[in-house]
Design an enzyme around this catalytic site. Structure first.
Site, short mmCIF file in Angstrom:
data_model
loop_
_atom_site.label_atom_id
_atom_site.label_comp_id
_atom_site.label_asym_id
_atom_site.label_seq_id
_atom_site.Cartn_x
_atom_site.Cartn_y
_atom_site.Cartn_z
N GLU A 142 -20.03 23.55 -27.84
CA GLU A 142 -21.29 22.99 -27.29
C GLU A 142 -22.47 23.96 -27.33
OE1 GLU A 142 -20.33 21.57 -23.38
OE2 GLU A 142 -18.88 20.12 -24.12
N GLU A 198 -11.51 15.50 -28.65
CA GLU A 198 -11.49 15.20 -27.20
C GLU A 198 -11.77 13.72 -26.93
OE1 GLU A 198 -14.00 17.81 -24.90
OE2 GLU A 198 -13.53 19.55 -26.13
C1 XIL Z 1 -13.36 19.65 -18.70
C2 XIL Z 1 -12.02 19.48 -18.02
O1 XIL Z 1 -11.44 18.26 -18.42
C3 XIL Z 1 -12.18 19.50 -16.51
O2 XIL Z 1 -10.90 19.46 -15.87
C4 XIL Z 1 -12.94 20.75 -16.10
O3 XIL Z 1 -13.18 20.69 -14.71
C5 XIL Z 1 -14.25 20.88 -16.86
O4 XIL Z 1 -14.00 20.82 -18.24
N1 XIL Z 1 -15.98 19.04 -23.05
C6 XIL Z 1 -15.11 20.10 -23.19
C7 XIL Z 1 -14.01 20.29 -22.24
O5 XIL Z 1 -15.18 20.80 -24.23
O6 XIL Z 1 -13.66 21.64 -22.09
C8 XIL Z 1 -14.33 19.68 -20.88
O7 XIL Z 1 -13.16 19.75 -20.09
C9 XIL Z 1 -14.79 18.25 -21.05
C10 XIL Z 1 -16.03 18.18 -21.91
#
Ligand code: XIL
Length: 380
Positions: free
Chosen positions: A182, A297
């Protein structure tokens, strides 16, 4: 407006009975099914047969990976752990490899959460993806305050040491990393669209190439990925994000940075238009740079979509189909991971229970239409 594929979808809920029927059919093929070992657990051959019924088997048939994010604590839920074992052949630690989990202090590393997941992955024949070495979130307070005042050389040293130590400590399990996560924010005031992060402030825009180089120097056999969200969107945000991403990827390539893949997070919102041609052109250009595209994701939300539950679900499946079609227009997708396997543990539930994540299994670990859409639109 919703961008939809023309095909309609059978949004039939997959019931427990369907699952049992599939199990029974598999039992006919694999007579050892149903045989418990002396300890009351699954025998090895039972475990193998059990795996044949999940998405992992269909993916594996093509040499591909279907996976999910999971947290080590979730493995204490036996029913959930069994579902993971059945469905996925790739696992990504949801939080265990982030700085705030690994680095309680500047001097220490804590790999315990990761190790639990790695043991589980080994036992069940899964690969692990690494997530993530550089991100603007989930950082320990000590890092944030240290970087505010650290001279550039010190900041670089901290980043290099972290990347070297973490990739080497995990290297027998993890061969692919989301190195930078990101890094683009179309809403930032910068012309290059880079997000104003603690690393950008400490090291300037070269922190991204530096991170890729450090990972490659630590282990030249790793596959290194840039990972981001929203690249698929058909609005101004998506357009700006794709433009900045392409510029970043081209720059990395031009500077000879070792990068092998582009990860599409794919947190989809069904009430948003998909990018269509602009998105597929973007992916084709990324592939021309020699990058493999993967979905890292995936989950879905209805957003502000109106209608009754059944209509909304049918639209969601059409949307997912259209998305997979667009992603695969210039090349097949060899790796797809969802962010959580089941709504029981979706990160979206943390924010708003009503806006639950749509994942392949529901809270009761039953397969839902998304499972079937992945099977039909991606794996068969
Ligand atoms: C999220 C997790 O799912 C949560 O449990 C945590 O509190 C915050 O991070 N994009 C990403 C992930 O790349 O690392 C994130 O994961 C969700 C959005």
């Amino acid at each position: 407006m919703i961008h939809l594929a023309s095909s309609s979808v059978a949004s039939k809920k997959i019931t427990r009975r369907d699952t049992l029927c599939a199990f029974a059919r598999a039992a006919a093929t694999f007579p050892v099914l149903g045989l418990l070992n002396a300890c009351g657990g699954f025998s090895m051959s039972h475990d193998r047969a059990f795996r044949q019924s999940g998405l992992r088997a269909l993916a594996a048939r093509r040499g591909w990976h279907f996976g999910a994010a999971a947290q080590s604590g979730q493995l204490d839920d036996p029913a959930f752990a069994r579902s993971l074992a059945r469905e996925v052949n790739a696992l990504v630690p949801e939080n265990e490899l982030k700085w705030d989990a690994l680095r309680p202090s500047p001097e220490t590393f804590d790999f315990r959460g990761f190790e639990e997941l790695a043991t589980f992955a080994d036992e069940h024949g899964m690969i692990l993806r690494g997530h993530t070495l550089v991100w603007h979130e989930s950082n320990p307070a000590w890092l944030e305050s240290l970087l505010k005042s650290a001279p550039r050389a010190d900041a670089e040293k901290i980043l290099r040491e972290h990347i070297t130590r973490v990739t080497q400590a995990t290297q027998t399990h993890i061969r692919e990393w989301d190195v930078v996560n990101e890094a683009i924010d179309p809403r930032s005031s910068r012309k290059d669209g880079l997000r104003e992060t603690l690393w950008l402030q400490a090291l300037g825009d070269s922190y991204i190439a530096l991170a890729f180089r450090a990972a490659s120097e630590a282990d030249s056999g790793l596959r290194l990925v840039y990972n981001d969200f929203g690249l698929e969107r058909g609005d101004g945000y998506g357009e700006a994000k794709r433009k900045a991403a392409l510029r970043l990827l081209e720059n990395l390539r031009a500077r000879g940075a070792p990068i092998h893949g582009l990860g599409l997070q794919s947190h989809l919102r069904v009430d948003r238009p998909l990018g269509g041609r602009a998105f597929t052109d973007f992916l084709a250009r990324a592939r021309c740079l020699g990058l493999e595209v993967s979905v890292t994701e995936l989950d879905m939300r209805y957003g502000n979509l109106m209608g009754d539950a059944e209509d909304k679900d049918a639209l969601a499946q059409d949307y997912l189909r259209a998305y997979l079609e667009q992603v695969q227009q210039s090349a097949p997708l060899k790796s797809l991971l969802t962010w959580g396997l089941s709504d029981r543990y979706s990160w979206l539930r943390q924010d708003d229970d009503a806006a639950r994540g749509m994942l392949p299994l529901d809270v009761n670990l039953e397969r839902v239409p998304m499972w079937e859409t992945l099977r039909e639109a991606w794996l068969v």
